[in-house]
Design a protein around this motif. Sequence first.
Motif, PDB file in Angstrom:
ATOM      1  N   UNK A 156      76.031   7.129 -25.565  1.00 53.57           N
ATOM      2  CA  UNK A 156      77.288   7.221 -24.732  1.00 53.57           C
ATOM      3  C   UNK A 156      77.292   6.421 -23.268  1.00 53.57           C
ATOM      4  N   UNK A 157      75.847   6.522 -22.740  1.00 55.67           N
ATOM      5  CA  UNK A 157      75.695   5.518 -21.463  1.00 55.67           C
ATOM      6  C   UNK A 157      75.695   4.271 -21.823  1.00 55.67           C
ATOM      7  N   UNK A 158      75.135   3.937 -22.954  1.00 55.36           N
ATOM      8  CA  UNK A 158      75.253   2.405 -23.438  1.00 55.36           C
ATOM      9  C   UNK A 158      76.878   2.004 -23.533  1.00 55.36           C
ATOM     10  N   UNK A 159      77.569   3.040 -24.082  1.00 58.21           N
ATOM     11  CA  UNK A 159      78.953   2.791 -24.317  1.00 58.21           C
ATOM     12  C   UNK A 159      79.786   2.574 -23.047  1.00 58.21           C
ATOM     13  N   UNK A 160      79.265   3.535 -22.036  1.00 58.84           N
ATOM     14  CA  UNK A 160      79.791   3.121 -20.538  1.00 58.84           C
ATOM     15  C   UNK A 160      79.522   1.768 -20.067  1.00 58.84           C
ATOM     16  N   UNK A 161      78.250   1.555 -20.336  1.00 60.27           N
ATOM     17  CA  UNK A 161      77.793   0.179 -19.920  1.00 60.27           C
ATOM     18  C   UNK A 161      78.609  -1.207 -20.508  1.00 60.27           C
ATOM     19  N   UNK A 162      79.092  -0.724 -21.840  1.00 59.65           N
ATOM     20  CA  UNK A 162      79.872  -1.703 -22.578  1.00 59.65           C
ATOM     21  C   UNK A 162      81.499  -1.936 -21.710  1.00 59.65           C
ATOM     22  N   UNK A 163      81.700  -0.690 -21.281  1.00 58.92           N
ATOM     23  CA  UNK A 163      83.303  -0.832 -20.526  1.00 58.92           C
ATOM     24  C   UNK A 163      82.852  -1.211 -19.076  1.00 58.92           C
ATOM     25  N   UNK A 164      81.871  -1.234 -18.523  1.00 61.74           N
ATOM     26  CA  UNK A 164      81.550  -1.991 -17.435  1.00 61.74           C
ATOM     27  C   UNK A 164      81.631  -3.639 -17.512  1.00 61.74           C
ATOM     28  N   UNK A 165      81.014  -3.870 -18.687  1.00 62.01           N
ATOM     29  CA  UNK A 165      80.810  -5.250 -19.027  1.00 62.01           C
ATOM     30  C   UNK A 165      82.072  -5.677 -19.251  1.00 62.01           C
ATOM     31  N   UNK A 166      82.965  -5.133 -20.246  1.00 63.45           N
ATOM     32  CA  UNK A 166      84.340  -5.590 -20.463  1.00 63.45           C
ATOM     33  C   UNK A 166      85.263  -5.663 -19.031  1.00 63.45           C
ATOM     34  N   UNK A 383      74.896   2.959 -16.024  1.00 66.85           N
ATOM     35  CA  UNK A 383      75.692   1.944 -16.974  1.00 66.85           C
ATOM     36  C   UNK A 383      75.749   0.694 -16.225  1.00 66.85           C
ATOM     37  N   UNK A 384      76.183   0.663 -15.246  1.00 65.28           N
ATOM     38  CA  UNK A 384      76.071  -0.635 -14.327  1.00 65.28           C
ATOM     39  C   UNK A 384      74.769  -1.458 -14.428  1.00 65.28           C
ATOM     40  N   UNK A 385      73.460  -0.576 -14.195  1.00 62.76           N
ATOM     41  CA  UNK A 385      72.420  -1.538 -14.143  1.00 62.76           C
ATOM     42  C   UNK A 385      72.251  -2.109 -15.518  1.00 62.76           C
ATOM     43  N   UNK A 386      72.263  -1.156 -16.650  1.00 61.83           N
ATOM     44  CA  UNK A 386      72.131  -1.584 -17.920  1.00 61.83           C
ATOM     45  C   UNK A 386      72.781  -2.734 -18.158  1.00 61.83           C
ATOM     46  N   UNK A 387      74.188  -2.800 -18.069  1.00 69.77           N
ATOM     47  CA  UNK A 387      75.119  -3.657 -18.271  1.00 69.77           C
ATOM     48  C   UNK A 387      74.756  -5.137 -17.537  1.00 69.77           C
ATOM     49  N   UNK A 388      74.183  -5.028 -16.305  1.00 65.09           N
ATOM     50  CA  UNK A 388      73.775  -6.294 -15.687  1.00 65.09           C
ATOM     51  C   UNK A 388      72.359  -6.763 -15.795  1.00 65.09           C
ATOM     52  N   UNK A 389      71.599  -5.918 -15.972  1.00 60.07           N
ATOM     53  CA  UNK A 389      70.007  -6.503 -15.849  1.00 60.07           C
ATOM     54  C   UNK A 389      69.695  -6.875 -17.514  1.00 60.07           C
ATOM     55  N   UNK A 390      70.286  -6.406 -18.575  1.00 57.11           N
ATOM     56  CA  UNK A 390      70.012  -6.836 -19.924  1.00 57.11           C
ATOM     57  C   UNK A 390      70.521  -7.941 -20.206  1.00 57.11           C
ATOM     58  N   UNK A 473      70.210 -12.168 -15.456  1.00 55.30           N
ATOM     59  CA  UNK A 473      70.617 -10.803 -14.951  1.00 55.30           C
ATOM     60  C   UNK A 473      71.098 -11.035 -13.549  1.00 55.30           C
ATOM     61  N   UNK A 474      72.101 -10.362 -13.443  1.00 54.45           N
ATOM     62  CA  UNK A 474      73.007 -10.160 -12.056  1.00 54.45           C
ATOM     63  C   UNK A 474      73.462 -11.529 -11.770  1.00 54.45           C
ATOM     64  N   UNK A 475      73.751 -12.236 -12.768  1.00 48.23           N
ATOM     65  CA  UNK A 475      74.434 -13.454 -12.333  1.00 48.23           C
ATOM     66  C   UNK A 475      75.916 -13.606 -11.824  1.00 48.23           C
ATOM     67  N   UNK A 476      75.971 -14.541 -10.991  1.00 52.21           N
ATOM     68  CA  UNK A 476      77.486 -14.337 -10.253  1.00 52.21           C
ATOM     69  C   UNK A 476      78.636 -15.346 -11.141  1.00 52.21           C
ATOM     70  N   UNK A 477      77.979 -16.062 -12.038  1.00 50.68           N
ATOM     71  CA  UNK A 477      78.756 -17.035 -12.718  1.00 50.68           C
ATOM     72  C   UNK A 477      79.807 -16.386 -13.386  1.00 50.68           C
ATOM     73  N   UNK A 478      81.033 -16.978 -13.722  1.00 47.17           N
ATOM     74  CA  UNK A 478      82.201 -16.592 -14.197  1.00 47.17           C
ATOM     75  C   UNK A 478      81.865 -16.110 -15.659  1.00 47.17           C
ATOM     76  N   UNK A 479      82.088 -15.058 -15.866  1.00 53.32           N
ATOM     77  CA  UNK A 479      82.006 -14.319 -17.330  1.00 53.32           C
ATOM     78  C   UNK A 479      83.514 -14.431 -18.084  1.00 53.32           C
TER      79      UNK A 479
END
Length: 481
Positions: A156-166, A383-390, A473-479
């Motif tokens: 569920x934390x990884x699912x939360x990470x997917x929502x941060x990324x989306x 969730x934020x760290x996982x979505x950004x670091x990996x 990781x932690x890129x500012x580039x447009x996603x």
Amino acid sequence: MSKKDYTSHARDSEDAGPRTSTHSAADVHTINSVDAEKKYGKDGHPVQQDAFDVYGDDESADIKYRTMEWWKAAALMLAETVSLGILSIPSAFASVGMVAGCILIIGLGLIATASGYLIGSFKVRYPQVHNMADAGYILAGPIGREVLGAAQIIFMIFICGSHVLTGMIAFDTITAGASCSVLWAAISAIICMVLTVPRTLNGISYLSVASFISIVTAVLITMIGVSIIGHQGGVSVTAHLQFASGFLAVTDIIFAYAGHVAFFTFIAEMKDPKDFPKALLALQIADTTLYLIVGIVVYAYAGSNTVSPALGNTGTMLRKISYGIALPTIFVAGVINGHVCAKLIFVRIFRRNDGTKSRHMTSHSVLGWATWTAICFGIWVLAFIIAEVIPFFNDLLGVISALFASWFTYGISGIFWFHLTPPSQRWSTPWQRVKTMFWGSLILMGVFIMIAGLYSSIKSIADGYRDGSFPAPFTCANQGL
């Protein structure tokens, strides 16, 4: 805690909640129609009848959890399941072809309906079950509790990470990368954390209605957009794929039905758990229908050019509008998963070993609110760290889904059925033999999905590193799309 902990009466204590009443055997129904006067353990012998409800008698409590009507539970399930799952369906059709896509949507949907119904039966049989950790304890004692509890939290934390990324992709798409993408990810995580703070699912259920309207409107705009653009690529009835790439598309469809991990918690907060089949049927009819319509329409027009998420298949302006409208569902669906994850940890902290609960679970105490808020904060920071670091987050989510969704949605329901059904009943009639073979095959299906999904996802990660296609990781580039 010992096995006795889950079957003992609540002891009186100065800050314990009201003592729960026992459930009569006549009120318990199991899917295999075993004599309702008996309850059987996994060894086929009757077990104690004094199971307790996790929230106890909360009539006089400040915070009442069991307040949801069945339609509110259905709204939560729809918001949790359909949100991100529907966005990957058209690309799955593009990978496996129109015919295979339709067969997979319908077939996996029917199986998910049966496995969801079995989860409801298991909850009615064991009222003390609030989450997968509790179910693990019933199945395999303390080890089962820790394994399934950890699996549910990680998933569920990884699912939360997917929502941060989306959410980050949505903001970048809407603003054309006007700011650093890390900032958008942080904003997405903060919004989700704030919305997770309400203590009951009943309040979030109203947001779920808005979430469902949001995603339906967004995909409707996408379907209109691709039809206006016209046919962009060829449509294949069938496809010729290597196993790894083909099964990755199948995992997208499996993930679209991966809401079962939260079902126990939803049922625990319903006024009448026996109404769960109504909510389940509403969910499965709605999501299967939506997946078919969106998959067929978008793929029919976008063809081989279909991209994922599905909202990216239109022109620039419609894409921005679609993502703007989809923001509520991106956030609310993440909030539901974050809330269920937080509730598992919260209940684990404040539920006593003998089934009694601390007053902090159902009162507006400083400690109760501080603990709940801290848990919510921790989940969304992770969730934020996982979505950004990996850098290969989407492929890693595929690994996590293969490990856990394969079991939570499919395989574990087969295990539940064998636990509920005494050995003497499994081969007693032709119909019982059919059910035994079906639920046994569901366990094997979970094993196959896990192994094949892990192979396909790990191969995709290796290919990504070889091609250099992963962002830093932690890129500012447009996603944005």
